[in-house]
Write a protein that holds these residues in place. Sequence first.
Motif, short mmCIF file in Angstrom:
data_model
loop_
_atom_site.label_atom_id
_atom_site.label_comp_id
_atom_site.label_asym_id
_atom_site.label_seq_id
_atom_site.Cartn_x
_atom_site.Cartn_y
_atom_site.Cartn_z
N UNK A 277 -2.46 -9.09 5.70
CA UNK A 277 -1.85 -8.95 7.02
C UNK A 277 -2.80 -8.11 7.88
N UNK A 278 -2.89 -8.43 9.16
CA UNK A 278 -3.74 -7.64 10.05
C UNK A 278 -3.10 -6.29 10.35
N UNK A 279 -3.93 -5.24 10.35
CA UNK A 279 -3.50 -3.89 10.69
C UNK A 279 -4.32 -3.46 11.90
N UNK A 280 -3.75 -3.59 13.12
CA UNK A 280 -4.51 -3.24 14.33
C UNK A 280 -4.71 -1.73 14.45
N UNK A 281 -5.92 -1.34 14.83
CA UNK A 281 -6.22 0.08 15.08
C UNK A 281 -6.77 0.23 16.49
N UNK A 282 -6.55 1.41 17.08
CA UNK A 282 -6.98 1.67 18.45
C UNK A 282 -8.46 2.01 18.56
N UNK A 283 -8.97 2.74 17.59
CA UNK A 283 -10.34 3.23 17.66
C UNK A 283 -11.28 2.31 16.88
N UNK A 284 -12.56 2.70 16.82
CA UNK A 284 -13.56 1.89 16.11
C UNK A 284 -13.38 1.95 14.60
N UNK B 109 -1.15 4.90 5.07
CA UNK B 109 0.14 5.32 5.64
C UNK B 109 0.56 4.38 6.77
N UNK B 110 -0.38 4.05 7.65
CA UNK B 110 -0.08 3.18 8.79
C UNK B 110 0.41 1.80 8.34
N UNK B 111 -0.15 1.31 7.25
CA UNK B 111 0.21 -0.02 6.73
C UNK B 111 1.44 0.03 5.82
N UNK B 112 2.03 1.21 5.66
CA UNK B 112 3.17 1.40 4.77
C UNK B 112 2.85 1.06 3.31
N UNK B 113 1.60 1.25 2.93
CA UNK B 113 1.21 1.07 1.53
C UNK B 113 1.36 2.39 0.77
N UNK B 114 1.49 3.48 1.54
CA UNK B 114 1.73 4.81 0.97
C UNK B 114 2.77 5.50 1.84
N UNK B 115 3.68 6.26 1.21
CA UNK B 115 4.74 6.93 1.96
C UNK B 115 4.22 8.07 2.81
N UNK B 116 3.24 8.81 2.25
CA UNK B 116 2.70 9.96 2.97
C UNK B 116 1.30 10.25 2.44
N UNK B 117 0.70 11.34 2.92
CA UNK B 117 -0.65 11.69 2.51
C UNK B 117 -0.77 11.97 1.02
N UNK B 118 0.25 12.59 0.45
CA UNK B 118 0.22 12.91 -0.98
C UNK B 118 0.24 11.62 -1.79
N UNK B 119 1.09 10.68 -1.40
CA UNK B 119 1.17 9.39 -2.08
C UNK B 119 -0.16 8.65 -1.96
N UNK B 120 -0.76 8.66 -0.77
CA UNK B 120 -2.05 8.00 -0.56
C UNK B 120 -3.11 8.61 -1.48
N UNK B 121 -3.14 9.93 -1.55
CA UNK B 121 -4.12 10.63 -2.39
C UNK B 121 -3.96 10.24 -3.85
N UNK C 277 -12.57 -4.92 7.40
CA UNK C 277 -12.41 -4.36 6.05
C UNK C 277 -11.00 -4.69 5.55
N UNK C 278 -10.89 -4.91 4.24
CA UNK C 278 -9.58 -5.16 3.65
C UNK C 278 -9.24 -4.07 2.64
N UNK C 279 -7.95 -3.76 2.57
CA UNK C 279 -7.43 -2.78 1.61
C UNK C 279 -6.40 -3.51 0.76
N UNK C 280 -6.42 -3.23 -0.54
CA UNK C 280 -5.43 -3.83 -1.42
C UNK C 280 -4.83 -2.76 -2.33
N UNK D 79 -2.13 -6.69 0.50
CA UNK D 79 -3.42 -6.54 1.16
C UNK D 79 -3.24 -6.49 2.68
N UNK D 80 -4.08 -5.68 3.32
CA UNK D 80 -4.14 -5.62 4.79
C UNK D 80 -5.59 -5.68 5.21
N UNK D 81 -5.81 -6.22 6.39
CA UNK D 81 -7.15 -6.31 6.98
C UNK D 81 -7.17 -5.49 8.26
#
Length: 76
Positions: free
Chosen positions: A7-14, A23-35, A61-64, A69-71
């Motif tokens: 799925x596309x994950x739009x970002x504002x910056x470069x 976190x933005x893609x809801x693949x992690x609940x918070x920073x601790x979960x992401x870590x 770039x893609x994340x899985x 997966x998100x792009x």
Amino acid sequence: MSSTDPQDLPIRDDMIRLGQALKLANLAEDGIDAKELIENGMVKVNGEIEERRGRQLHAGDTIEVNGEAVRIASES
């Protein structure tokens, strides 16, 4: 490719950092979960396991994580 198209994950910056993108893609609940996901080798960037939470991601770039997966996509 994986069983699900990214799925596309739009970002504002470069770029966006991996921990923020998870976190933005809801693949992690918070920073601790992401870590924890990253430290446990459960996050792939462009098909390779990534261990740096601060990894810079750019459009295309893609994340899985756990088969989801998100792009990264540019908003503009």
